[in-house]
Motif scaffolding. Sequence first.
Motif, short mmCIF file in Angstrom:
data_model
loop_
_atom_site.label_atom_id
_atom_site.label_comp_id
_atom_site.label_asym_id
_atom_site.label_seq_id
_atom_site.Cartn_x
_atom_site.Cartn_y
_atom_site.Cartn_z
N UNK A 98 0.82 -1.21 0.00
CA UNK A 98 0.00 0.00 0.00
C UNK A 98 0.86 1.27 0.00
N UNK A 99 1.88 1.40 0.86
CA UNK A 99 2.70 2.64 0.80
C UNK A 99 3.36 2.85 -0.56
N UNK A 100 3.84 1.79 -1.17
CA UNK A 100 4.46 1.90 -2.49
C UNK A 100 3.43 2.37 -3.52
N UNK A 101 2.23 1.81 -3.47
CA UNK A 101 1.17 2.19 -4.41
C UNK A 101 0.81 3.66 -4.25
N UNK A 102 0.69 4.12 -3.02
CA UNK A 102 0.38 5.53 -2.77
C UNK A 102 1.49 6.42 -3.31
N UNK A 103 2.74 6.08 -3.02
CA UNK A 103 3.87 6.89 -3.49
C UNK A 103 3.93 6.93 -5.02
N UNK A 104 3.74 5.78 -5.67
CA UNK A 104 3.78 5.75 -7.12
C UNK A 104 2.60 6.52 -7.72
N UNK A 105 1.43 6.41 -7.10
CA UNK A 105 0.26 7.15 -7.58
C UNK A 105 0.51 8.64 -7.51
N UNK A 106 1.06 9.11 -6.40
CA UNK A 106 1.38 10.53 -6.26
C UNK A 106 2.38 10.98 -7.32
N UNK A 107 3.40 10.17 -7.55
CA UNK A 107 4.43 10.53 -8.53
C UNK A 107 3.84 10.60 -9.94
N UNK A 108 2.97 9.65 -10.28
CA UNK A 108 2.35 9.65 -11.60
C UNK A 108 1.47 10.88 -11.77
N UNK A 109 0.63 11.18 -10.77
CA UNK A 109 -0.27 12.34 -10.87
C UNK A 109 0.51 13.66 -10.90
N UNK A 110 1.66 13.71 -10.23
CA UNK A 110 2.47 14.93 -10.25
C UNK A 110 3.04 15.17 -11.65
N UNK A 111 3.46 14.09 -12.32
CA UNK A 111 4.05 14.20 -13.66
C UNK A 111 2.99 14.29 -14.76
N UNK A 112 1.91 13.52 -14.60
CA UNK A 112 0.87 13.42 -15.62
C UNK A 112 -0.50 13.59 -14.97
N UNK B 297 -6.21 4.92 2.52
CA UNK B 297 -5.42 5.25 1.33
C UNK B 297 -5.77 6.65 0.84
N UNK B 298 -7.05 6.98 0.82
CA UNK B 298 -7.47 8.29 0.35
C UNK B 298 -6.95 9.41 1.25
N UNK B 299 -6.86 9.15 2.55
CA UNK B 299 -6.32 10.17 3.47
C UNK B 299 -4.86 10.46 3.18
N UNK B 300 -4.12 9.47 2.70
CA UNK B 300 -2.69 9.65 2.42
C UNK B 300 -2.42 10.10 1.00
N UNK B 301 -3.45 10.14 0.19
CA UNK B 301 -3.29 10.47 -1.22
C UNK B 301 -3.65 11.94 -1.42
N UNK B 302 -2.69 12.76 -1.80
CA UNK B 302 -2.87 14.21 -1.83
C UNK B 302 -3.59 14.71 -3.07
N UNK B 303 -3.34 14.12 -4.24
CA UNK B 303 -3.81 14.67 -5.51
C UNK B 303 -5.27 14.39 -5.80
N UNK B 304 -5.93 13.53 -5.10
CA UNK B 304 -7.32 13.19 -5.38
C UNK B 304 -7.56 11.73 -5.09
N UNK B 305 -8.74 11.24 -5.40
CA UNK B 305 -9.08 9.85 -5.08
C UNK B 305 -8.15 8.85 -5.74
#
Length: 142
Positions: free
Chosen positions: A74-88, A107-115
């Motif tokens: 889960x932490x890896x997925x959140x980090x990768x999701x954030x990185x993808x949304x920041x770039x694209x 997961x949603x609480x730790x995810x900054x860019x959206x759902x």
Amino acid sequence: MKVLAVHPSGLMYTRVFLRLEPLGLETVAAVLRAAAHEVRLLDSQVESHRDLERLIRKWRPDAVCFSGNYLANIPEIIDLSKAIKAQWPDCFVFVGGHSASFTAADMLRHYVHGPAGRKGRKGRKLDDATGSFVDETRMGTG
């Protein structure tokens, strides 16, 4: 639509003893392909995060889905999701799998860019049966 399906990296000791076949993700990919979407899979047990970034940069998927079947990922997925949304920022990023399902609120609480779960940007979701995006706001559920 171009969809990149990503299996997270191996859990502790799996690099030495075993690799976990991403069967759920392969099933999702098959359903999406049957619905005429272009799908690629990336298994982070054998490919790196750099390979993931390189593939996204070159192929430009419309959506990236992660398999969330193990709590340790889960932490890896959140980090990768954030990185993808920041770039694209226009890339629709979502997560499936049983661990993601019962930890979705956290997961949603730790995810900054959206759902990062079932709902995506602008109330879109991936329809389980057809693999197509639907606009929940027009359905009165968003």
